[in-house]
Design a protein around this motif. Structure first.
Motif, PDB file in Angstrom:
ATOM      1  N   TYR A 237       0.838  -1.215   0.000  1.00 28.17           N
ATOM      2  CA  TYR A 237       0.000   0.000   0.000  1.00 28.17           C
ATOM      3  C   TYR A 237       0.868   1.258   0.000  1.00 28.17           C
ATOM      4  O   TYR A 237       0.648   2.199  -0.773  1.00 28.17           O
ATOM      5  N   GLY A 241      -0.007   3.007  -3.185  1.00 27.69           N
ATOM      6  CA  GLY A 241      -1.201   3.807  -2.897  1.00 27.69           C
ATOM      7  C   GLY A 241      -1.042   5.219  -3.429  1.00 27.69           C
ATOM      8  O   GLY A 241       0.065   5.753  -3.490  1.00 27.69           O
ATOM      9  N   ILE A 251      -6.360   2.617   1.301  1.00 32.16           N
ATOM     10  CA  ILE A 251      -5.989   1.325   0.702  1.00 32.16           C
ATOM     11  C   ILE A 251      -7.168   0.698  -0.061  1.00 32.16           C
ATOM     12  O   ILE A 251      -6.965  -0.051  -1.025  1.00 32.16           O
ATOM     13  N   TYR A 263      -3.548  -7.399  -5.932  1.00 27.32           N
ATOM     14  CA  TYR A 263      -3.032  -6.882  -4.655  1.00 27.32           C
ATOM     15  C   TYR A 263      -2.523  -8.055  -3.818  1.00 27.32           C
ATOM     16  O   TYR A 263      -1.411  -8.022  -3.287  1.00 27.32           O
TER      17      TYR A 263
END
Lengths: 551, 105
Positions: A237, A241, A251, A263
């Motif tokens: 993340y 992100g 997230i 992911y």
């Protein structure tokens, strides 16, 4: 309950001393507000509409009586005699002065509490099941897991400047009382086919302006892999992100945009690559933590209490409170008692210093010194003997803490809203009060049955409106408060995001609208159906018609 | 077409106490009634400069300009948010609410 070791104590005390110096430098002008703001936020100090606001972490919602007394003392000495328990199991003070904050933090440190990581783009206080350790449906007490995460996440250097805030919740039971599917990471303690206990990891849930229910990213994680896996999940993340737009930085957006499978693959790759051993706590440390949460020595009690039965017979109000506000305990002869902080006319989650002290006394006398704060803004006494319920009720009643409305329409979650909050677009608390007054009749509340009504004063959804059976979102429409209604949300193991009914309603009209929705439910419900069940069966049109049909 | 000019006050929160304060033209006051309204673009510019001036930074946090309305009763905040700030308290009787809960026993 967990007790600080020398490292915990040192970190917290050093932090107080450090912040004391920072406050002094700010007050003498050596630090500008631009320099000081990130420092105060790291210590939980916000600036709201009328004053500073200090948010104090209550680790996984657990408090000792001594800690509750200290919270009362702080409310009285440094605030206006009350505090606000939040939807993340914390407490907020609404009126402290900047120069007093170092002293407040020292008083907190003295009872092993702090305000670290209650703000900012870091890993926030881990939340949990308020019935941890005493619930009948529990696989394992989630508190040792929460404590492990607390230690790992406190001042974690890699995750101090994330793209956005990060919230973790843990449940050890099948029934999800911690809303784990609407957290950045939700952890469910589970047992696999071999009978081993481990974790089911949900990642990418959340509320706010883009509500999402978290998908399962790892179905079964062996216990010893927890911290390395969390580290891998956060690292992916932190790397990928978004940081260009704060509204897309959580997230949940990353998981959604990458796809849960992609992911998960990146997390597993990172997990395989990293040095896991440095993050795996040794058995001795795990045993040290576990020992703090060992079950207390329960008395050997009969399943029924004659004293309780007689008191219920003598006082119908007490009987109603017992039926509504106590929950079955895993140990025979005990109950989980829930103190409602939702009296008709009160502000949801507020407690005066005197009430906090009464709750501390209740914990000392009747609940092995322990209290829990719920994300529904109530307070749990986890270890009450059935025999003690009448005395407990008398004590609570003497302080106005005896509202018998747990889980009913007046047990409303509400954020502080525009009455306090700098981000809010509309008021929440007075709306909650008006609805509670409309449904004040206890018999009527009971006829309506379980109904979770949740109100947020802005799109950030601190009042959890997305997961209310009835959700209310307050917005500003050209200078006028306007309230959107959503139906069918749920925070638990059957989590769902509520669906908007249509155009919003004025501040004044909200209680009427809620009453029409409730009346429609009563008209069309089938025997035994709750509001949520009726909504899920009958769907939106039946309810929509009740509130938008021409008068 | 130029937008109609709207009078504005300069406001923020006091550094030490956090309470709402307004610029009176000479000092910061915790009473909205003392606020001075900028009623010309030049005065608005002056307020904008004052909002970020070191003098303000040492006394007030997050100074900003807020719209007001001229009414027969005097200056009024233009938004509910600013009206709540000017009242220096929530719109519900929060202290009485807490006390009432205690008395309800």
């Amino acid at each position: 309950m967990y007790r600080y070791d020398e490292f915990d104590a040192k970190i917290v005390n050093q932090r107080v001393a450090q912040f004391r110096g920072q406050v002094e430098r700010r007050l003498t002008g050596a630090l500008t507000e631009d320099e000081f703001k990130p420092l105060r936020l790291m210590n939980g100090l916000y600036l709201q509409l009328h004053a500073y606001m200090l948010r104090v972490a209550i680790p996984y919602g657990t408090l000792s009586a001594a800690q509750m007394r200290q919270l009362a003392m702080i409310a009285e000495r440094y605030d206006r005699g009350y505090g606000h328990f939040t939807t993340r199991q914390n407490i907020q003070y609404n009126w402290p002065k900047l120069g007093d904050i170092p002293d407040v933090l020292q008083h907190l440190a003295d009872v092993e509490m702090h305000a670290i990581q209650t703000s900012g783009n870091c890993i926030r206080n881990t939340t949990s099941d308020p019935y941890a350790g005493v619930a009948r449906d529990e696989i394992e007490d989630p508190r040792p897991t929460c404590e492990l995460i607390r230690q790992w996440s406190t001042l974690h250097p890699e995750f101090t400047f994330l793209g956005r805030k990060f919230k973790i919740a843990v449940t050890g039971a099948e029934t999800d009382r911690a809303a784990i599917r609407v957290h950045d990471i939700g952890i469910q303690i589970v047992r696999n086919a071999e009978g081993e206990i481990g974790y089911r990891m949900f990642v990418g849930g959340g509320q706010g302006r883009t509500p999402m229910i978290a998908p399962v990213i790892r179905d079964f994680l062996p216990r010893e892999d927890l911290l390395p896996w969390l580290e891998a999940a956060l690292r992916v993340y932190n790397l990928h992100g978004r940081r260009d737009n704060k509204y897309k930085a959580r997230i949940k957006i990353l998981v959604h945009e990458m796809g849960a499978d992609n992911y998960a693959r990146e997390v597993e790759e990172e997990f395989a690559r990293m040095d896991r051993d440095v993050l795996t706590p040794d058995a001795e440390e795990l045993a040290r933590i576990d020992a703090y949460f060992a079950p207390p020595e329960y008395a050997d009690l009969p399943a029924e209490s004659a004293r309780l039965a007689a008191a219920k017979k003598a006082d119908p109000a007490f009987a109603r409170w017992v039926d509504q506000n106590t929950v079955g305990h895993k140990t025979q002869g005990y109950a989980i008692a829930v103190i409602s902080l939702k009296p008709i006319g009160g502000a949801p989650g507020d407690a005066t210093a005197e009430q906090m002290r009464a709750m501390a006394i209740a914990a000392e006398r009747f609940s092995l010194d322990e209290l829990r704060i719920t994300h529904e803004q109530n307070v749990v006494l986890p270890y009450v003997k059935l025999d003690d319920l009448p005395s407990l009720y008398a004590l609570l009643k003497s302080q106005g803490l005896h509202a018998a409305n747990l889980g009913l329409v007046t047990d409303i979650i509400a954020c502080p809203g525009l009455d306090y909050c700098a981000l809010a677009t509309a008021r929440s608390i007075p709306v909650a009060q008006a609805i509670a007054e409309r449904f004040a009749d206890e018999d009527r509340q009971r006829r309506i049955g379980p109904l979770a009504l949740k109100i947020s004063g802005c799109i950030n959804a601190c009042g959890h409106h997305h997961v209310g059976h009835i959700g209310i979102l307050g917005l500003d429409k050209a200078g006028v408060e306007s309230y959107q209604i959503t139906l069918g949300g749920a925070p638990g193991e059957d989590a769902s995001v509520g669906e908007r009914t249509g155009p919003g309603f004025s501040y004044e009209d909200v209680p009427d609208v809620i009453e029409k929705l409730v009346d429609r439910y009563l008209e069309i419900r089938q025997p035994g159906e709750t509001f949520l069940q009726t909504y899920r069966r009958a769907g939106m049109p039946a309810f929509k018609e009740a509130i938008y049909a021409a008068a | 077409m130029a937008k109609a000019f709207k009078p504005q006050v300069l406001t923020g929160n006091a550094l030490h106490g956090g309470e709402s304060v307004w610029w009176t033209g000479a000092r910061w006051s915790d009473d909205f009634a003392d606020a001075m309204a900028a009623s010309t673009p030049a005065e608005v510019e002056m307020f904008e400069a004052l909002a970020v001036a070191p003098f303000t930074q040492g006394l007030v946090v997050g100074a900003y300009l807020a719209e007001v309305r001229q009414t027969p009763q005097g200056l009024m905040p233009a938004t509910r948010r600013e009206a709540i700030r000017a009242a220096m308290r929530p719109t519900f009787d929060y202290m009485a609410g807490a006390e009432e809960a205690t008395r309800a026993a």
